[in-house]
Design a protein around this motif. Structure first.
Motif, short mmCIF file in Angstrom:
data_model
loop_
_atom_site.label_atom_id
_atom_site.label_comp_id
_atom_site.label_asym_id
_atom_site.label_seq_id
_atom_site.Cartn_x
_atom_site.Cartn_y
_atom_site.Cartn_z
N LEU A 143 1.31 11.05 -5.04
CA LEU A 143 2.17 10.63 -3.95
C LEU A 143 1.67 9.34 -3.28
N ASP A 144 0.51 8.86 -3.74
CA ASP A 144 -0.07 7.62 -3.22
C ASP A 144 -0.19 7.69 -1.69
N LEU A 145 -0.86 8.72 -1.23
CA LEU A 145 -0.98 8.95 0.22
C LEU A 145 -2.11 8.11 0.79
N PRO A 146 -1.89 7.46 1.93
CA PRO A 146 -2.88 6.53 2.50
C PRO A 146 -3.95 7.25 3.32
N ILE A 147 -5.11 7.46 2.73
CA ILE A 147 -6.23 8.12 3.41
C ILE A 147 -7.45 7.21 3.32
#
Length: 486
Positions: A143-147
């Motif tokens: 999901l290419d989540l920004p963390i």
């Protein structure tokens, strides 16, 4: 073609196609905002574990994409799964969809079958704990989540009525900076609003003799030692079993009750009715449901209990609350109503408590965050300190002020963690309904952001001038008739 032959690349392509068919993620729609020359985040999420991931994903799918999560842990070690969780498998049934947000291709089952096939899925009993972490790592990637890992949130401050400042520290080099955000989500797990709980008498004993079950424990150092575990819940069994399997000389489990709880009450009534309806209950009914559940207690899983009891050097002491713990030379002595017990090490599997004053990130707000005790007084016989100190949350998990107007900006902080249970039900700490909780959170934030920006959206409405019709699609009958008759 089976999933086994297709593998993860095919599953990821399937997920991408499914999301495209649903026009997800939605187009970005939140107007950009700047403060002191810096772009303001729409949402900052504190925590990159399961709840943080599903919160980010829910926001992103709704078109709220100027977001970020901060987590202290290195990548792949967020949450409890490969740190202080010590069960062999998850307690939840394998078929529960957890953080999948209604997307079949995002489920653990799809991920598992893509790698091992459907026959292996049929043979799988429960999900191995470390494999669940592997799945969450994939979930973040696909999901290419920004963390941003290795980042600690120091404090959250209101600098305007509608803007929060989030002070962060990069752990690798100690550098600090301030990030501005319109909303903050605390996806901080079981101890997200407090700390591990231990009885007061433990604090008078040298720390080398005891630990909380959430601590990093050197079990190898307990080989041949006399170990006591206080508690009878799942974490108590997991820690006792780990000590036994690592070679502890003996493990004694001390339990206040005269019998172990047998029935998991909330599991017995789990349904979409509970998931969606609990928040609609009057306060007295929310309290009654949770009070009854806490009173019955949640039993440890059968396999976790057998994992302990199969060892001959494991002993269960029922009806044995600890009344005293004192240090005697190179060991400690536990006292219960049934006797005294010399031990080399004690593990307190005694859960967590809400203590906002201990949370540095909430220092600006802690004194004015409303607890349930500030809003509701239970009938005699239904008192509970644990419930009374739960935060009294709004419909989107937002904090409420104890005294209105004293701490502007507080309602912009959302408590998407385990202590939210009394206000919202079990939507923000356990696997089964975490997607429902995250969607409720994200939709509430989306509504608030749109309402706040209504002037901008209205101006955009007025300025919108892309024609649907060009003017050549019809003719005026009367005008045409007059032209013909002229």
């Amino acid at each position: 073609m089976t999933f086994r032959s297709a593998g993860l690349p095919a599953l990821e392509a399937r997920l991408k196609d499914d999301l495209s068919l649903l026009e997800l993620p939605s187009k970005s729609w939140v107007p950009p905002r700047f403060h002191d020359g810096s772009r303001v985040r729409d949402v900052v999420v504190v925590g990159g574990g399961m709840c943080g991931l599903v919160a980010l994903a829910s926001l992103q799918l709704l078109g709220i994409d100027n977001i970020v999560a901060y987590d202290r842990a290195p990548e792949g070690r967020e949450g409890p799964w490969v740190t202080f969780a010590r069960m062999r498998t998850l307690r939840s049934p394998k078929q529960l969809t957890g953080p999948a947000l209604g997307q079949p291709a995002l489920t653990f089952r799809a991920w598992y079958e893509a790698q091992f096939g459907r026959d292996e899925w049929a043979r799988l009993d429960k999900i191995p704990r470390t494999m669940w972490m592997d799945y969450l790592v994939w979930y973040r990637k696909v999901l290419d989540l920004p963390i941003e890992n290795g980042t600690r949130v120091l404090e959250i401050r209101a600098i305007e009525d509608d803007l929060l400042a989030v002070d962060i520290e990069r752990l690798a080099d100690g550098k600090r900076e301030t990030v501005f955000s319109r909303r903050v989500v605390l996806a901080t797990g079981r101890d997200g609003l407090g700390a591990p709980f231990v009885p007061a008498f433990a604090k008078s004993v040298d720390r080398r003799f005891w630990a909380h079950s959430a601590d990093a424990i050197d079990f190898a150092a307990l080989r041949g030692k006399r170990v006591a575990v206080i508690g009878a819940g799942a974490s108590a069994m997991d820690n006792a079993a780990t000590a036994l399997e690592t070679g502890a000389g003996s493990v004694d489990m001390f339990v206040r009750r005269k019998d172990l709880p047998r029935i998991n009450k909330f599991t017995g009534i789990s349904s979409q009715g509970v998931v969606n309806g609990f928040i609609g209950l009057p306060d007295e009914w929310k309290w009654k449901f949770l009070h009854h559940t806490l009173g019955a207690q949640t039993p440890p899983p059968r396999d976790s209990t057998l994992r302990v009891s199969r060892h001959e050097n494991a002993r269960f002491h029922l009806g044995s609350p600890i009344t005293d713990l004192r240090q005697v030379g190179d060991h400690v002595v536990l006292t219960t109503p049934r006797g005294q017990y010399p031990m080399d090490f004690v593990i307190f599997a005694t859960g967590f408590n809400v203590s906002l004053e201990t949370r540095a990130e909430l220092a600006s707000f802690a004194g004015n965050i409303a607890y349930w005790t500030d809003r509701f007084a239970p009938d005699a016989g239904l008192e509970s300190e644990e419930l009374a100190t739960s935060p009294y949350l709004g419909p989107s998990f937002e904090f409420q002020e104890k005294v209105a107007g004293r701490t502007p900006g507080l309602e912009r902080i959302h408590s998407f963690n385990y202590p939210a249970t009394l206000s919202h039900g079990k939507l923000s700490g356990d696997i089964p309904a975490v997607s429902d909780g995250a969607q409720r959170l994200a939709k509430g934030i989306a509504k608030s952001l749109f309402v706040e920006d209504r002037g901008i959206h209205f101006d955009n409405l007025k300025a919108y001038d892309t024609p649907e019709l060009q003017g050549d699609e019809w003719t005026d009958y009367e005008a045409t008739a007059q032209e013909k008759s002229a």
